[in-house]
Scaffold this active site. Structure first.
Site, mmCIF file in Angstrom:
data_model
loop_
_atom_site.group_PDB
_atom_site.id
_atom_site.type_symbol
_atom_site.label_atom_id
_atom_site.label_comp_id
_atom_site.label_asym_id
_atom_site.label_seq_id
_atom_site.Cartn_x
_atom_site.Cartn_y
_atom_site.Cartn_z
ATOM 1 N N ARG A 1 28.015 50.148 25.323
ATOM 2 C CA ARG A 1 29.345 49.816 24.835
ATOM 3 C C ARG A 1 29.978 48.823 25.797
ATOM 4 N NH1 ARG A 1 33.700 52.603 27.331
ATOM 5 N NH2 ARG A 1 33.075 54.243 28.782
ATOM 6 N N HIS B 1 31.462 42.466 29.809
ATOM 7 C CA HIS B 1 30.182 41.807 30.079
ATOM 8 C C HIS B 1 29.488 42.370 31.330
ATOM 9 C CE1 HIS B 1 31.969 39.208 27.137
ATOM 10 N NE2 HIS B 1 32.817 38.677 27.998
ATOM 11 N N ARG B 2 29.793 43.632 31.647
ATOM 12 C CA ARG B 2 29.220 44.313 32.809
ATOM 13 C C ARG B 2 29.682 43.705 34.139
ATOM 14 N NH1 ARG B 2 28.548 47.047 29.030
ATOM 15 N NH2 ARG B 2 26.778 48.383 28.544
ATOM 16 N N LEU B 3 30.778 42.957 34.099
ATOM 17 C CA LEU B 3 31.342 42.398 35.330
ATOM 18 C C LEU B 3 32.387 43.379 35.858
ATOM 19 C CD1 LEU B 3 31.680 38.652 34.254
ATOM 20 C CD2 LEU B 3 29.829 39.754 35.538
#
Length: 212
Positions: free
Chosen positions: A8, A189-191
């Site tokens: 997610r 964005h997994r940042l």
């Protein structure tokens, strides 16, 4: 269903250095208050990791019962596996997973036993049923059936039906004095945003941003 396909996006918002409090305990208390206000289930639940004499890690969930500038407090049976681990190696790690808020807090530190006065103050504040359970359970020992545990509980309930329940000598608390506290906030964005506070001594903390 493929487990690898479960994912997610994290969209709750970021964490910037300017938003951090200088004291990580104050920052933790702020996040804890927000977790409570968000009606999260068990916001005080934390995973505590210890290691045995062979270096094998163990994890389990306990409940945070107090936090202040001196550290994070929880209570347990002093004969339990976790207590035996701490007796031999008192460096521990604790983790708060506040998934709904897309937040985590990870803490490393040293566990030390609370004083008898601190133990007594908290034990007498507990519901009577919890006091009885502390007496009934020889934590981490083997049980043949659940009935043995329930039978012991009922026996103690009758024994202490008309009086106060004394604090067990094998029950007490620990304070984890933090050496590092990391705050993790999910990002798009997994940042993700990660800030690590490290104890610099005399009440001062160094803080640095970590890559996700």
């Amino acid at each position: 269903m493929k487990i690898a396909d479960i994912r997610r996006e994290y969209i709750k918002g970021g964490l910037r250095r300017k938003d951090l409090k200088a004291d990580p305990i104050e920052q933790f208390n702020l996040w804890l208050e927000q977790a409570v206000a968000a009606n999260l289930e068990d916001p005080t639940a934390m995973t505590i990791a210890t290691v045995d004499e062979n270096g094998q890690p163990f994890q389990r969930i306990v409940l945070l019962k107090n936090v202040d500038k001196n550290g994070f407090v929880f209570y347990t049976n002093l004969g339990s596996r976790k207590a035996q681990h701490i007796e031999n190696h008192n460096k521990v790690s604790i983790h708060f997973p506040w998934h709904t808020l897309e937040r985590q807090v990870h803490i490393t530190g040293v566990a030390e036993k609370l004083s008898a006065v601190e133990n007594m103050k908290y034990f007498t504040s507990r519901p009577k049923e919890s006091q009885l359970a502390a007496w009934a359970s020889k934590q981490s020992s083997r049980l043949s059936t659940r009935g043995v545990l329930e039978g012991k509980y009922l026996e103690l309930k009758q024994k202490f039906a008309k009086g106060e329940i004394p604090i067990p000598t094998f029950w007490g608390g620990y304070r984890i004095r933090p050496e590092s506290i990391e705050f993790w906030q999910g990002g798009e964005h997994r940042l993700h945003d990660r800030f690590l506070f490290t104890d610099a001594g005399e009440g001062h903390w160094d803080v640095e941003r970590l890559a996700p």
